[in-house]
Design an enzyme around this catalytic site. Structure first.
Site, mmCIF file in Angstrom:
data_model
loop_
_atom_site.group_PDB
_atom_site.id
_atom_site.type_symbol
_atom_site.label_atom_id
_atom_site.label_comp_id
_atom_site.label_asym_id
_atom_site.label_seq_id
_atom_site.Cartn_x
_atom_site.Cartn_y
_atom_site.Cartn_z
ATOM 1 N N LYS A 197 1.859 1.650 9.649
ATOM 2 C CA LYS A 197 2.548 1.006 8.795
ATOM 3 C C LYS A 197 2.292 1.680 7.341
ATOM 4 O O LYS A 197 1.044 2.263 7.303
ATOM 5 C CB LYS A 197 2.510 -0.362 8.734
ATOM 6 C CG LYS A 197 0.864 -0.967 8.369
ATOM 7 C CD LYS A 197 0.954 -2.560 8.902
ATOM 8 C CE LYS A 197 -0.702 -2.981 8.688
ATOM 9 N NZ LYS A 197 -0.855 -4.449 9.055
ATOM 10 N N ARG A 229 0.939 -16.784 8.749
ATOM 11 C CA ARG A 229 1.716 -15.896 7.991
ATOM 12 C C ARG A 229 3.084 -15.644 8.609
ATOM 13 O O ARG A 229 4.307 -15.724 8.163
ATOM 14 C CB ARG A 229 1.033 -14.784 8.216
ATOM 15 C CG ARG A 229 1.439 -13.462 7.242
ATOM 16 C CD ARG A 229 0.450 -12.081 7.315
ATOM 17 N NE ARG A 229 0.434 -11.688 8.425
ATOM 18 C CZ ARG A 229 -0.307 -10.387 8.532
ATOM 19 N NH1 ARG A 229 -0.716 -9.769 7.197
ATOM 20 N NH2 ARG A 229 -0.324 -9.873 9.774
ATOM 21 N N TYR A 289 -11.227 3.501 -23.635
ATOM 22 C CA TYR A 289 -10.539 2.379 -24.091
ATOM 23 C C TYR A 289 -11.244 1.279 -24.444
ATOM 24 O O TYR A 289 -12.318 0.882 -23.389
ATOM 25 C CB TYR A 289 -9.411 2.040 -23.155
ATOM 26 C CG TYR A 289 -8.009 2.802 -23.116
ATOM 27 C CD1 TYR A 289 -7.290 2.863 -24.503
ATOM 28 C CD2 TYR A 289 -7.751 3.571 -22.028
ATOM 29 C CE1 TYR A 289 -6.182 3.644 -24.331
ATOM 30 C CE2 TYR A 289 -6.293 4.297 -21.912
ATOM 31 C CZ TYR A 289 -5.721 4.236 -23.276
ATOM 32 O OH TYR A 289 -4.647 4.805 -23.383
ATOM 33 N N MET A 310 -5.014 5.369 -17.016
ATOM 34 C CA MET A 310 -3.982 5.575 -16.127
ATOM 35 C C MET A 310 -4.186 7.053 -15.552
ATOM 36 O O MET A 310 -3.966 6.984 -14.322
ATOM 37 C CB MET A 310 -2.523 5.535 -16.721
ATOM 38 C CG MET A 310 -1.520 5.703 -15.971
ATOM 39 S SD MET A 310 -0.018 5.808 -16.659
ATOM 40 C CE MET A 310 0.293 4.263 -17.384
#
Ligand SMILES: *Cc1c(COP(=O)(O)O)cnc(C)c1O
Length: 387
Positions: free
Chosen positions: A54, A153, A275, A323
């Site tokens: 998956k 679930r 940052y 980023m």
């Protein structure tokens, strides 16, 4: 689902300058996947070993990985979504079974049947619709049922399974091929939930007609023979993650991530770094910037915590992960130069260590690996060519 930037290699790798235009290289060692599959077959001691592919095989390329697993003898594959099964079906030989863990949305049952994809039936309506389709088509369809043994679930709750068991005609027109459930706490071997789910699974399967039974994921395989039944469903262990975090990892690493140094600078004491100036230079510091950031899967939570490696030396992350870039503290590694390739995942920094830096699990690191890495596949010891 690989991007256009896929390179193939067997043996030594020539990294073309193309590899330098993105974030770096993600090397996927298919021989290690093969070896992990064989190791899991041994650990499973007689149970069949499926491949959980998956999420594009946890980000490493489901089409390639499924082929390699098939060559090693794997005949059963699990994905989470129908979309994933549809994209894999034609690349796999006809004798490969393909199960969709999340089940099937109403109206898509016929598409599944036509493409020989088996939805894992998680509710009574799903079961009824699948059976109705078998009647309509006038042919037997394989049925896979998931029980909710305590995770809350997916899967049929005990009372729904009891109702199915009480109906003598429930499986008419169907071949009951798989009864499965999933463990919530398998990665905590001492958690009492494991024995509780095992007991529930046994009790529910005793009510139903005979079918192959499957309970264990990677960690579940390590819980012992009671948990293995007929079929085990490893994912992360195939891809080199520790089946039980914090214990010695018997799996071979599959993914290596390297990035080139884009720029190096020396800053004076007190200089703000990155940052928000979450760090200031303590003395004169030598800083190296690499073109990998949170958009490439290096979680911002690993700011000031993670590290890259160069020739056996750690290069700690300095300041926040941006980023598209990370600043490394290279003060102690004067040999590091622009263009040098640093290791982000590899022999010095395991997948599980990278996950720990970010306060997460190896699964999330792998499935976050971004599309800006050039993917390189190696298959040194594989039998036959992989298309
Ligand atoms: C993802 C998943 C697996 C594989 O789990 P790993 O921990 O990666 O081995 C097995 N079974 C189900 C139902 C899953 O959702």
């Amino acid at each position: 689902m690989n991007g256009p930037n896929v390179m193939h290699s067997s043996g030594s790798i020539d990294i073309s300058p193309l590899a330098m235009v993105g974030a770096g290289t993600l090397t996927i060692d298919l021989a290690a996947v093969r070896s992990n599959y064989r190791g899991l077959c041994q650990a499973a001691a007689g149970a069949a070993v499926a491949g959980v592919v998956k999420a594009d095989a946890y980000g490493l390329g489901a089409a390639r990985i499924a082929q390699v697993l098939y060559q090693e003898g794997c005949r059963t594959f699990f994905v989470a979504q129908l979309m994933e099964a549809l994209s894999l079906r034609d690349g796999l030989p006809g004798d490969a079974e393909l199960f969709v863990l999340n089940g099937v949305q109403p109206e898509l049952e016929a598409e599944c049947a036509e493409r020989r994809i088996t939805p894992v039936l998680n509710s009574r309506p799903q079961f009824a619709a699948w059976r109705a389709l078998a009647h309509r088509l006038g042919r037997r369809l394989p049925a896979a049922l998931q029980a909710d043994t305590g995770m809350s679930r997916l899967g049929l709750p005990p009372e729904e399974l009891e109702a199915i068991a009480a109906d003598a005609t429930a499986f008419e027109g169907l071949d009951f091929t798989l009864f499965m459930s999933h463990l919530a706490c398998a990665d905590e071997p001492d958690n009492a939930a494991n024995a509780m789910q095992l007991a529930n699974f046994r009790a529910l399967s005793a009510l139903l007609p005979a079918a192959r039974r499957s309970l264990a994921n990677s960690a579940g395989i390590m819980l012992g023979p009671d948990f293995r039944f007929d079929l085990v469903r490893p994912g992360i262990a195939l891809y080199g993650g520790a089946p039980i975090p914090g214990r010695p990892n018997p799996m071979k690493p599959v993914a290596t991530v390297e990035a080139p140094v884009a720029q190096i600078r020396t800053v004076p004491p007190g200089a703000g770094i990155g940052y928000g100036f979450s760090r200031h230079a303590t003395g004169r510091m030598r800083l190296a910037t690499i073109p990998v950031g949170y958009a490439d899967g290096w979680h911002r939570a690993s700011s000031n915590r993670g590290s890259a490696w160069f020739e056996g030396h750690a290069l700690p992350f300095a300041g926040r992960v941006s980023m598209d870039s990370i600043i490394l503290d290279a003060t102690a590694v004067p040999a590091l130069a622009p263009g040098d390739r640093v290791e982000l995942v590899g022999p010095h920094r395991t997948l599980d260590a990278v996950a720990a830096d970010a306060g997460t699990i190896s699964y999330e690191i792998l499935t976050s690996l971004g599309m800006r890495f050039t993917r390189v596949y190696r298959d040194e010891t594989g039998k036959g060519a992989v298309a």
